[in-house]
Design a protein around this motif. Structure first.
Motif, short mmCIF file in Angstrom:
data_model
loop_
_atom_site.label_atom_id
_atom_site.label_comp_id
_atom_site.label_asym_id
_atom_site.label_seq_id
_atom_site.Cartn_x
_atom_site.Cartn_y
_atom_site.Cartn_z
N GLN A 205 -6.78 -12.03 32.96
CA GLN A 205 -7.21 -10.57 33.66
C GLN A 205 -6.24 -9.81 32.51
OE1 GLN A 205 -10.20 -9.74 34.90
NE2 GLN A 205 -9.62 -12.42 35.20
N ARG A 206 -5.05 -10.54 31.63
CA ARG A 206 -3.85 -9.41 31.49
C ARG A 206 -5.01 -8.57 30.65
NH1 ARG A 206 1.37 -12.88 29.60
NH2 ARG A 206 -0.28 -13.85 28.53
N SER A 207 -4.09 -7.55 29.82
CA SER A 207 -4.17 -6.88 28.47
C SER A 207 -4.64 -7.81 27.67
CB SER A 207 -3.34 -5.59 28.46
OG SER A 207 -3.83 -5.11 27.24
N SER A 208 -5.89 -7.13 26.37
CA SER A 208 -5.99 -8.27 24.68
C SER A 208 -3.85 -8.39 24.15
CB SER A 208 -6.31 -7.42 24.14
OG SER A 208 -6.90 -6.10 23.90
N ILE A 209 -4.10 -7.36 24.23
CA ILE A 209 -2.00 -6.90 23.82
C ILE A 209 -1.13 -8.31 24.63
CG2 ILE A 209 -0.54 -6.22 24.18
CD1 ILE A 209 -2.00 -3.34 24.30
N PHE A 210 -1.39 -8.75 25.32
CA PHE A 210 -0.58 -9.73 25.55
C PHE A 210 -1.72 -11.26 26.30
CE2 PHE A 210 0.62 -5.48 27.73
CZ PHE A 210 1.89 -5.80 26.95
N GLN A 211 -2.88 -11.07 25.32
CA GLN A 211 -3.55 -12.45 25.89
C GLN A 211 -2.70 -13.41 25.57
OE1 GLN A 211 -6.51 -11.89 23.35
NE2 GLN A 211 -5.69 -11.57 21.31
N ASN A 212 -2.15 -13.97 24.80
CA ASN A 212 -1.35 -15.45 24.68
C ASN A 212 -0.96 -15.76 25.36
OD1 ASN A 212 -2.24 -15.95 22.57
ND2 ASN A 212 -1.04 -14.44 21.03
N SER A 213 -1.33 -16.51 26.85
CA SER A 213 -1.30 -17.25 27.70
C SER A 213 0.59 -18.32 27.64
CB SER A 213 -1.84 -17.85 28.73
OG SER A 213 -1.93 -19.35 28.18
N PRO A 214 1.82 -18.03 28.24
CA PRO A 214 2.57 -18.93 28.34
C PRO A 214 2.17 -20.37 27.88
CG PRO A 214 2.93 -17.51 29.88
CD PRO A 214 1.65 -17.51 29.77
N ILE A 215 3.02 -21.19 27.24
CA ILE A 215 3.27 -22.58 27.16
C ILE A 215 2.52 -23.57 28.12
CG2 ILE A 215 3.74 -24.36 25.61
CD1 ILE A 215 5.04 -22.40 23.72
N SER A 216 3.50 -22.92 29.31
CA SER A 216 3.14 -24.18 30.42
C SER A 216 2.47 -23.74 31.20
CB SER A 216 4.58 -23.75 31.37
OG SER A 216 4.77 -21.85 31.33
N PHE A 217 1.14 -22.03 31.48
CA PHE A 217 0.33 -22.57 31.53
C PHE A 217 -0.67 -22.82 31.45
CE2 PHE A 217 1.18 -17.29 34.48
CZ PHE A 217 2.30 -18.53 34.42
N ARG A 218 -0.73 -22.57 29.42
CA ARG A 218 -1.29 -23.34 29.31
C ARG A 218 -1.51 -24.63 29.16
NH1 ARG A 218 -0.12 -20.41 24.56
NH2 ARG A 218 0.81 -21.46 23.71
N ASP A 219 -0.36 -25.53 29.55
CA ASP A 219 -0.26 -26.82 29.92
C ASP A 219 -0.54 -27.69 30.70
OD1 ASP A 219 0.80 -27.17 27.05
OD2 ASP A 219 2.76 -27.26 28.12
N CYS A 220 -0.76 -26.81 31.82
CA CYS A 220 -1.06 -26.73 32.96
C CYS A 220 -2.43 -26.88 33.07
CB CYS A 220 -0.41 -25.15 34.31
SG CYS A 220 1.55 -25.73 34.32
N ASN A 221 -3.12 -25.64 32.52
CA ASN A 221 -4.29 -25.60 32.56
C ASN A 221 -5.41 -26.81 31.90
OD1 ASN A 221 -6.24 -24.48 33.30
ND2 ASN A 221 -6.67 -23.25 31.59
N ASP A 222 -4.40 -27.42 30.70
CA ASP A 222 -5.09 -28.55 29.74
C ASP A 222 -4.60 -29.90 31.05
OD1 ASP A 222 -6.17 -26.70 28.45
OD2 ASP A 222 -3.83 -26.94 26.94
N GLY A 223 -4.26 -29.36 31.64
CA GLY A 223 -3.96 -31.08 32.36
C GLY A 223 -2.49 -31.49 32.29
#
Length: 228
Positions: A205-223
């Motif tokens: 839900q963050r602003s597009s200015i900060f749209q890139n999620s932290p790497i650790s978040f992406r890793d978690c989301n990818d399983g």
């Protein structure tokens, strides 16, 4: 050169000032014309006042929406100016304001000048000022999100919030995770999984200015990482 400064810190009560590189040379007709606009909070600083670093910092802060840092005496100043070793002058401020006005209005801006007249320093300082504003915005948004996440976890019974607990939300959340894993933080827990879900949701839900999620978040989301 004359430059109007508008301060919308309080959107219900905006204020205006006029910066002029030579206020003593302004004609009476020019002064009367500005005063006839009846702008709230309007005043024209004297040249002596414009030599005051405190006033220059204030005007830049208002024009660029950059938060001031409060020193030990209670005065506000632009910390990033000092941290980067810049010497703030009236000429420098006027150029920054002119640049910002064009950038804000999406007007192409070309800076010309001989070598060594601070073209690069000017654009560098402008980027630092604007980034400091975004960093402060991001910090406030993050604090609000963590407070919201903490409240949601408390409402769902995952943790309790003590009224007299003076720790920050991030500190309380970290302590709760440590307690849930018996201090090891090496195994998945229901609270940790729910916390991760909430953080991922708010991250999207963050602003597009900060749209890139932290790497650790992406890793978690990818399983690839299920621990929290």
């Amino acid at each position: 050169h004359e430059q109007l400064i508008y301060d919308f810190t309080d959107s219900d009560a905006p204020e205006f000032r006029l910066m002029c590189t030579a206020p003593d040379l302004m004609t009476k007709d020019s002064i009367q014309r500005y005063e006839s606009f009846d702008l709230p909070g309007f005043f024209i600083p004297t040249l002596q006042q414009l030599q005051n670093r405190k006033l220059l910092d204030l005007f830049l802060s208002q024009a660029l929406s950059v938060p001031l840092t409060t020193d030990s005496t209670g005065n506000g100043y632009l910390q990033c100016i000092d941290e980067n070793g810049f010497v703030l002058t009236l000429d420098f401020v006027m150029k920054l304001l002119n640049m910002h006005e064009r950038v804000a209005c999406h007007i192409p801006c070309i800076i010309e000048g001989e070598t060594g007249v601070s073209k690069t320093a000017l654009t560098l300082m402008y980027s630092i000022l604007m980034n400091s504003s975004l960093v402060e915005q991001s910090r406030k948004e993050t604090l609000n999100v963590l407070t919201s996440v903490e409240k949601t976890l408390a409402d769902e019974g995952f943790l309790s919030i003590l009224i007299d607990d003076e720790r920050k939300s991030v500190e309380r959340l970290h302590a709760a995770i440590v307690d849930a894993t018996d201090g090891t933080m090496t195994r998945s827990t229901d609270m940790g999984s729910r916390l991760l879900q909430l953080l991922l949701h708010h991250n999207q839900q963050r602003s597009s200015i900060f749209q890139n999620s932290p790497i650790s978040f992406r890793d978690c989301n990818d399983g690839n990482d299920t621990s929290a």
